[in-house]
Design a protein around this motif. Structure first.
Motif: not given
Length: 248
Positions: A115-120
């Motif tokens: 949710x915080x870093x969608x590209x993680x």
């Protein structure tokens, strides 16, 4: 070190046991995470910190890293423990169903990071085995072969991975455009006893010295074929990487 071999500048972080060239960091403290990331200014972060009996380290620590990543590429190392016992493998598209506090903490961390870093990248793995005798499973073999109390479970099944294969795969994922859930585990499912016997043979112990009990059924297999199809790293089965004697 795998990163150095691939010409990456590496700044390792440690909590209590000093690492040469590293920075001390308590991931439970968001202010420390912020200060370290601002000082180092990393292009990428491979987050491995966990403590099985500590929600703050495993879940909140991962959230702190995601919140303070400041644009850095994030690869979060998760676990097969986000799933429960089942007789068939889990693929990358299946939702977590943890049955342990540790698995629940990792599942919570996965959800928050996405949710915080969608590209993680979320890289789920299994039992990690080394070649230096220091992994938990290798040490257990030595203790039980020496006659210490305990036993290997025949009903506990996982997909072991070699630490160098895992490290290479994580670096590949870090430099790739892959995002979301990945599975980076060995392609071969083994019981704890079968794995222990392979380690014992490699290390020159009599595998018949290892005591065995059925234990609570816990069959958790990661299907890593989808992730393996995009990796150049060959993630080997345990019967391959444990062949031969490498530790005396």
């Amino acid at each position: 070190m795998r990163c150095a071999e691939k010409d990456h500048d590496v700044v390792p972080a440690y909590h209590s046991q000093r690492v040469p060239g590293g920075v001390q960091l308590d991931v439970r403290r968001r202010d420390e995470v912020r200060d370290v990331i601002r000082a180092v200014r990393p292009d990428g972060i491979i987050h491995t910190a966990y403590k099985q009996d500590d929600w703050a380290t495993t879940a909140l620590g991962a959230v702190n890293v995601a919140l303070e990543a400041d644009g850095a590429r994030v690869v979060f190392v998760s676990t097969d423990a986000v799933f429960g016992h089942r007789g068939t493998p889990y693929d990358e598209d299946e939702l977590p169903c943890p049955i342990t506090p540790y698995g629940a903490a990792k599942a919570a961390a996965e959800t928050a990071i996405r949710a915080i870093v969608p590209g993680a990248v979320i890289a789920r793995t299994s039992l990690i085995i080394g070649s230096d005798g220091l992994s938990e499973e290798e040490q257990r073999v030595r203790r039980l072969a020496a006659g210490e109390p305990g036993a290997f479970y025949t009903e506990n099944i996982r997909c072991p991975v070699h630490v160098t294969d895992l490290a290479s795969a994580l670096l590949e994922l870090l430099a790739s455009d892959v995002n979301g859930i990945t599975h980076v585990a060995g392609p071969e499912a083994l019981s704890r006893l079968e794995l222990g016997r392979l380690i014992a043979i490699r290390d020159g112990f009599d595998p018949d010295l290892l005591p065995a009990v059925p234990g609570e059924p816990s069959d958790i297999r990661l299907d890593s074929r989808q992730t393996q199809s995009v990796l150049k790293t060959h993630v080997r089965p345990a019967t391959e990487f444990l062949a031969g004697r490498t530790v005396g």
